[in-house]
Design a protein around this motif. Structure first.
Motif, short mmCIF file in Angstrom:
data_model
loop_
_atom_site.label_atom_id
_atom_site.label_comp_id
_atom_site.label_asym_id
_atom_site.label_seq_id
_atom_site.Cartn_x
_atom_site.Cartn_y
_atom_site.Cartn_z
N ILE A 169 71.45 55.08 34.33
CA ILE A 169 71.68 53.36 34.59
C ILE A 169 72.90 52.68 35.23
O ILE A 169 73.14 52.30 35.76
CB ILE A 169 70.22 52.56 34.16
CG1 ILE A 169 69.36 52.92 34.20
CG2 ILE A 169 70.90 51.17 34.27
CD1 ILE A 169 67.97 52.32 32.76
N LEU A 170 73.56 53.41 33.55
CA LEU A 170 75.07 52.60 33.69
C LEU A 170 75.62 53.12 35.03
O LEU A 170 76.79 52.84 36.07
CB LEU A 170 75.77 53.01 32.64
CG LEU A 170 76.10 52.12 31.42
CD1 LEU A 170 76.03 52.57 30.73
CD2 LEU A 170 76.24 50.97 31.91
N ASN A 171 75.45 54.30 35.94
CA ASN A 171 76.14 55.41 36.72
C ASN A 171 76.07 54.61 37.83
O ASN A 171 76.13 54.35 39.00
CB ASN A 171 76.02 57.06 36.72
CG ASN A 171 76.65 57.99 35.83
OD1 ASN A 171 77.46 57.10 36.76
ND2 ASN A 171 76.27 58.00 35.77
N GLY A 172 74.16 54.59 37.99
CA GLY A 172 73.67 53.36 39.04
C GLY A 172 74.43 52.42 39.18
O GLY A 172 74.90 51.75 39.93
N GLY A 173 74.71 51.86 38.72
CA GLY A 173 75.13 49.76 38.12
C GLY A 173 76.95 50.28 38.79
O GLY A 173 77.14 49.40 39.32
N VAL A 174 77.73 51.07 38.29
CA VAL A 174 78.47 51.85 38.67
C VAL A 174 78.60 51.93 40.21
O VAL A 174 79.74 51.03 41.15
CB VAL A 174 79.68 52.55 38.11
CG1 VAL A 174 81.29 53.38 38.71
CG2 VAL A 174 80.10 52.29 36.65
N VAL A 175 77.75 53.07 41.08
CA VAL A 175 77.90 52.76 42.27
C VAL A 175 77.59 51.44 43.09
O VAL A 175 78.06 51.18 43.86
CB VAL A 175 76.98 53.74 42.47
CG1 VAL A 175 76.78 53.79 44.15
CG2 VAL A 175 77.06 55.18 42.70
N ALA A 176 76.95 50.41 42.26
CA ALA A 176 76.22 49.42 42.96
C ALA A 176 77.04 48.46 43.42
O ALA A 176 76.85 47.63 44.02
CB ALA A 176 74.99 48.92 42.03
N GLY A 177 77.77 48.48 42.12
CA GLY A 177 79.19 47.71 41.70
C GLY A 177 80.39 47.78 42.84
O GLY A 177 80.56 46.61 43.66
N GLY A 178 80.35 49.04 43.13
CA GLY A 178 81.24 49.26 44.14
C GLY A 178 80.71 48.74 45.43
O GLY A 178 82.01 48.44 46.77
N THR A 179 79.13 48.60 45.92
CA THR A 179 78.71 48.27 47.14
C THR A 179 78.79 47.33 47.07
O THR A 179 78.88 46.43 48.32
CB THR A 179 77.26 49.39 47.54
OG1 THR A 179 76.60 48.40 46.18
CG2 THR A 179 77.63 50.30 47.56
N PHE A 180 78.70 46.28 45.90
CA PHE A 180 79.12 44.70 45.34
C PHE A 180 79.85 44.47 46.72
O PHE A 180 80.58 43.58 46.52
CB PHE A 180 78.36 44.30 44.38
CG PHE A 180 79.06 42.84 44.86
CD1 PHE A 180 77.92 42.06 44.77
CD2 PHE A 180 80.10 41.93 43.90
CE1 PHE A 180 78.00 40.76 44.95
CE2 PHE A 180 80.27 41.10 43.19
CZ PHE A 180 79.46 40.10 44.54
N LEU A 181 80.78 44.68 45.40
CA LEU A 181 82.67 44.82 45.97
C LEU A 181 83.02 44.95 47.37
O LEU A 181 83.67 44.31 48.22
CB LEU A 181 83.12 45.49 45.42
CG LEU A 181 83.81 44.97 44.03
CD1 LEU A 181 84.75 46.22 42.93
CD2 LEU A 181 84.04 43.30 43.85
N ALA A 182 82.59 46.21 47.93
CA ALA A 182 82.62 46.62 50.15
C ALA A 182 81.85 45.27 50.39
O ALA A 182 82.24 45.14 51.63
CB ALA A 182 82.52 48.09 49.65
#
Length: 155
Positions: free
Chosen positions: A118-131
């Motif tokens: 889930i943390l990995n999913g959150g890291v990717v989701a965080g990147g997509t949130f910023l972009a």
């Protein structure tokens, strides 16, 4: 509201619902027709919604700062949450095609177990949130706010 101001949710709900439909469709295609999933996504289809809002003057009453804030909230609901679900799910079930391939997915943590997945999913989701935030504010300014500002000047 008696002040004439709309609530944030009333301003963004159409974009959020549209984005959720797009994101859910993309996730469904990731599982059922992965070769087709690359043709649908929020980066491709949200500009159409932004153009619609700009052409219809849906947010003409909003100053730029409110447009920008509204779009960042839209990105949280349309990019971050669906991508957290999508990438976490993909990591759990072992999808490794398309956006979930090890080269594309951005797995940055040594994931072992559900919390790290889930943390990995959150890291990717965080990147997509910023972009997605930068992308949406830029396009929203161009497609939504600028046409409204031009109409206000003329009127």
């Amino acid at each position: 509201m008696t002040t004439g101001q709309s609530s944030l949710w009333s301003d963004i709900r159409g974009l959020v619902f549209f984005g959720w439909i797009v994101a859910a469709t993309r996730l469904l295609l990731d599982f059922t027709a992965p070769e087709q999933s690359m043709y649908i996504g929020v980066y491709f289809l949200m500009p159409l919604a932004y153009l619609y809002y700009g052409l219809k003057g849906r947010w003409d009453h909003l100053p730029w700062r409110r447009v920008a804030l509204s779009l960042v909230v839209v990105v949280f609901f349309v990019w971050f949450i669906p991508n957290l679900i999508s990438y976490s799910t993909a990591f759990f079930v072992g999808l490794e095609h398309g956006r979930f391939s090890p080269e594309n997915s951005g797995r940055v943590l040594d994931y072992q177990g559900p919390v790290m997945t889930i943390l990995n999913g959150g890291v990717v989701a965080g990147g997509t949130f910023l972009a997605g935030s930068v992308w949406s504010v830029a396009l929203g300014t161009l497609f939504i706010w600028l046409p409204g500002a031009m109409r206000r000047r003329q009127g």
